[in-house]
Design a protein around this motif. Structure first.
Motif, PDB file in Angstrom:
ATOM      1  N   LEU A 245       0.832  -1.205   0.000  1.00 42.79           N
ATOM      2  CA  LEU A 245       0.000   0.000   0.000  1.00 42.79           C
ATOM      3  C   LEU A 245       0.866   1.254   0.000  1.00 42.79           C
ATOM      4  CD1 LEU A 245      -2.781  -1.024   2.550  1.00 42.79           C
ATOM      5  CD2 LEU A 245      -3.054  -0.682   0.092  1.00 42.79           C
ATOM      6  N   MET A 246       1.905   1.257   0.824  1.00 41.59           N
ATOM      7  CA  MET A 246       2.784   2.421   0.887  1.00 41.59           C
ATOM      8  C   MET A 246       3.600   2.573  -0.394  1.00 41.59           C
ATOM      9  SD  MET A 246       1.972   3.743   3.745  1.00 41.59           S
ATOM     10  CE  MET A 246       0.336   3.037   3.510  1.00 41.59           C
ATOM     11  N   ALA A 247       4.051   1.457  -0.970  1.00 45.63           N
ATOM     12  CA  ALA A 247       4.782   1.528  -2.236  1.00 45.63           C
ATOM     13  C   ALA A 247       3.891   2.078  -3.348  1.00 45.63           C
ATOM     14  CB  ALA A 247       5.313   0.149  -2.614  1.00 45.63           C
ATOM     15  N   GLY A 248       2.636   1.612  -3.383  1.00 45.10           N
ATOM     16  CA  GLY A 248       1.701   2.141  -4.366  1.00 45.10           C
ATOM     17  C   GLY A 248       1.433   3.617  -4.150  1.00 45.10           C
ATOM     18  N   SER A 249       1.351   4.045  -2.896  1.00 43.23           N
ATOM     19  CA  SER A 249       1.109   5.461  -2.585  1.00 43.23           C
ATOM     20  C   SER A 249       2.274   6.330  -3.032  1.00 43.23           C
ATOM     21  CB  SER A 249       0.869   5.639  -1.088  1.00 43.23           C
ATOM     22  OG  SER A 249      -0.275   4.921  -0.673  1.00 43.23           O
ATOM     23  N   VAL A 250       3.505   5.825  -2.857  1.00 45.03           N
ATOM     24  CA  VAL A 250       4.677   6.574  -3.310  1.00 45.03           C
ATOM     25  C   VAL A 250       4.650   6.727  -4.830  1.00 45.03           C
ATOM     26  CG1 VAL A 250       7.196   6.517  -3.521  1.00 45.03           C
ATOM     27  CG2 VAL A 250       6.110   5.924  -1.354  1.00 45.03           C
ATOM     28  N   ILE A 251       4.261   5.666  -5.526  1.00 40.39           N
ATOM     29  CA  ILE A 251       4.155   5.739  -6.987  1.00 40.39           C
ATOM     30  C   ILE A 251       3.162   6.814  -7.404  1.00 40.39           C
ATOM     31  CG2 ILE A 251       3.414   4.480  -9.054  1.00 40.39           C
ATOM     32  CD1 ILE A 251       4.438   1.913  -7.716  1.00 40.39           C
ATOM     33  N   VAL A 252       2.068   6.961  -6.647  1.00 39.23           N
ATOM     34  CA  VAL A 252       1.030   7.927  -6.986  1.00 39.23           C
ATOM     35  C   VAL A 252       1.493   9.354  -6.737  1.00 39.23           C
ATOM     36  CG1 VAL A 252      -1.279   8.749  -6.386  1.00 39.23           C
ATOM     37  CG2 VAL A 252      -0.849   6.295  -6.607  1.00 39.23           C
ATOM     38  N   ILE A 253       2.136   9.605  -5.601  1.00 34.09           N
ATOM     39  CA  ILE A 253       2.457  10.989  -5.230  1.00 34.09           C
ATOM     40  C   ILE A 253       3.772  11.486  -5.824  1.00 34.09           C
ATOM     41  CG2 ILE A 253       1.202  10.719  -3.071  1.00 34.09           C
ATOM     42  CD1 ILE A 253       3.907  10.704  -1.644  1.00 34.09           C
ATOM     43  N   ALA A 254       4.641  10.587  -6.283  1.00 33.43           N
ATOM     44  CA  ALA A 254       5.951  11.014  -6.786  1.00 33.43           C
ATOM     45  C   ALA A 254       5.853  12.052  -7.915  1.00 33.43           C
ATOM     46  CB  ALA A 254       6.754   9.799  -7.251  1.00 33.43           C
ATOM     47  N   PRO A 255       4.995  11.862  -8.943  1.00 42.90           N
ATOM     48  CA  PRO A 255       4.942  12.860 -10.024  1.00 42.90           C
ATOM     49  C   PRO A 255       4.526  14.250  -9.550  1.00 42.90           C
ATOM     50  CG  PRO A 255       3.889  10.810 -10.696  1.00 42.90           C
ATOM     51  CD  PRO A 255       4.130  10.702  -9.235  1.00 42.90           C
ATOM     52  N   ILE A 256       3.551  14.331  -8.638  1.00 43.45           N
ATOM     53  CA  ILE A 256       3.091  15.653  -8.233  1.00 43.45           C
ATOM     54  C   ILE A 256       4.078  16.330  -7.285  1.00 43.45           C
ATOM     55  CG2 ILE A 256       0.657  15.143  -8.603  1.00 43.45           C
ATOM     56  CD1 ILE A 256       0.343  14.591  -5.675  1.00 43.45           C
ATOM     57  N   VAL A 257       4.815  15.549  -6.500  1.00 48.00           N
ATOM     58  CA  VAL A 257       5.859  16.136  -5.648  1.00 48.00           C
ATOM     59  C   VAL A 257       6.954  16.743  -6.516  1.00 48.00           C
ATOM     60  CG1 VAL A 257       7.679  15.633  -3.984  1.00 48.00           C
ATOM     61  CG2 VAL A 257       5.406  14.659  -3.661  1.00 48.00           C
TER      62      VAL A 257
END
Length: 277
Positions: A245-257
């Motif tokens: 879940l955390m790995a998937g969340s990092v994948i999601v937020i990385a582009p916007i960060v």
């Protein structure tokens, strides 16, 4: 130490503490995504992975169709940004430089829309989308989000601060309204335009509620909804899948960060022009 030096030191200390408190959840998200399942089960949490488990990212990517989710998210985000930006530019120009009856009163109604949450209007819009047969399509994800009162407000405030002499000279040279907006006003208000793009990109990329109610198939789900589905995609309780879940969340937020880091100067510049005038 003088009183002035003590005050400066105190301010820096408080600023550093507040920054650490704000970024700690992101740090915890990142290190959790790099821990093994056994380490996550430990009674005493660790503040750095004993072994960096890079395989968590590949496992999360294959546990759900993240490629399809990412494509859907990108199409939705780009569609909303393009549609909303063009509508906001036209509306902002009308409210800032136009001269028609009730201009300021109409603009007040636009600002009033900011206080209306999406949850209030989603039922009639959902019914409309269903009657049009747009459920589980990109039209349902993009069209209802094509107008933003906040984007209109930001652009209108910036347009009002620009000198009218340039616009009058362009009209004398035969320029039409579209030429004035896209070839003159947009370059002059570039920081605000970039800010509108960034804020709407982040908002659309992170959107969860609207895609959740408008789509119900894997082919149309976006990343945020996919993360919610990921907790049940790996057999067993979601408590066993925190690393995924955390790995998937990092994948999601990385582009916007990354986007925010490189474009934050435009946001600061745009906010300086967003006061009421």
């Amino acid at each position: 130490m003088s009183s002035k030096g003590l005050l400066i030191t105190t301010r820096y200390t408080v600023a550093i503490l507040i920054t650490l408190l704000m970024f700690f959840p992101l740090y915890w998200l990142l290190i959790t995504s790099l821990k093994s399942p056994d380490e996550l089960k430990a009674a005493i949490p660790t503040f750095w992975p004993e072994r960096i488990a890079w395989e968590n990212y590949s496992d999360a990517f294959h546990a759900a169709p993240f490629g399809r989710y990412a494509l859907n998210t990108l199409i939705q985000t780009v569609g909303i940004v393009v549609l909303q930006l063009n509508i906001s530019l036209l509306a902002a120009y009308a409210f800032a430089k136009g001269n028609f009856w009730g201009r300021d009163k109409w603009f007040f109604l636009v600002i009033a829309a900011l206080i209306v949450p999406d949850q209030v209007t989603f039922v009639p819009v959902y019914v409309m989308m269903a009657k049009l047969g747009w459920l589980n399509t990109f039209l349902a994800l993009i069209i209802p989000n094509g107008v933003s009162a906040y984007s209109i407000f930001l652009l209108r405030q910036t347009f009002k601060s620009l000198n009218n002499d340039v616009l009058e000279a362009a009209k004398v040279d035969g320029s039409n309204r579209f030429h004035i907006i896209y070839r003159i006003l947009v370059p002059m208000a570039f920081p605000t335009v970039v800010t509108v793009i960034i804020l709407k990109f982040i908002g659309s990329w992170n959107s969860y509620f609207w895609p959740l109610i408008m789509t119900n198939t894997n082919d149309m789900r976006v990343l945020t909804v996919g993360i919610a589905m990921l907790k049940n995609s790996v057999g067993g309780s979601e408590m066993l899948n925190w690393h995924l879940l955390m790995a998937g969340s990092v994948i999601v937020i990385a582009p916007i960060v990354i986007l925010f880091v490189f474009a934050q100067k435009y946001i600061v510049a745009a906010m300086s022009h967003s006061t009421f005038k």
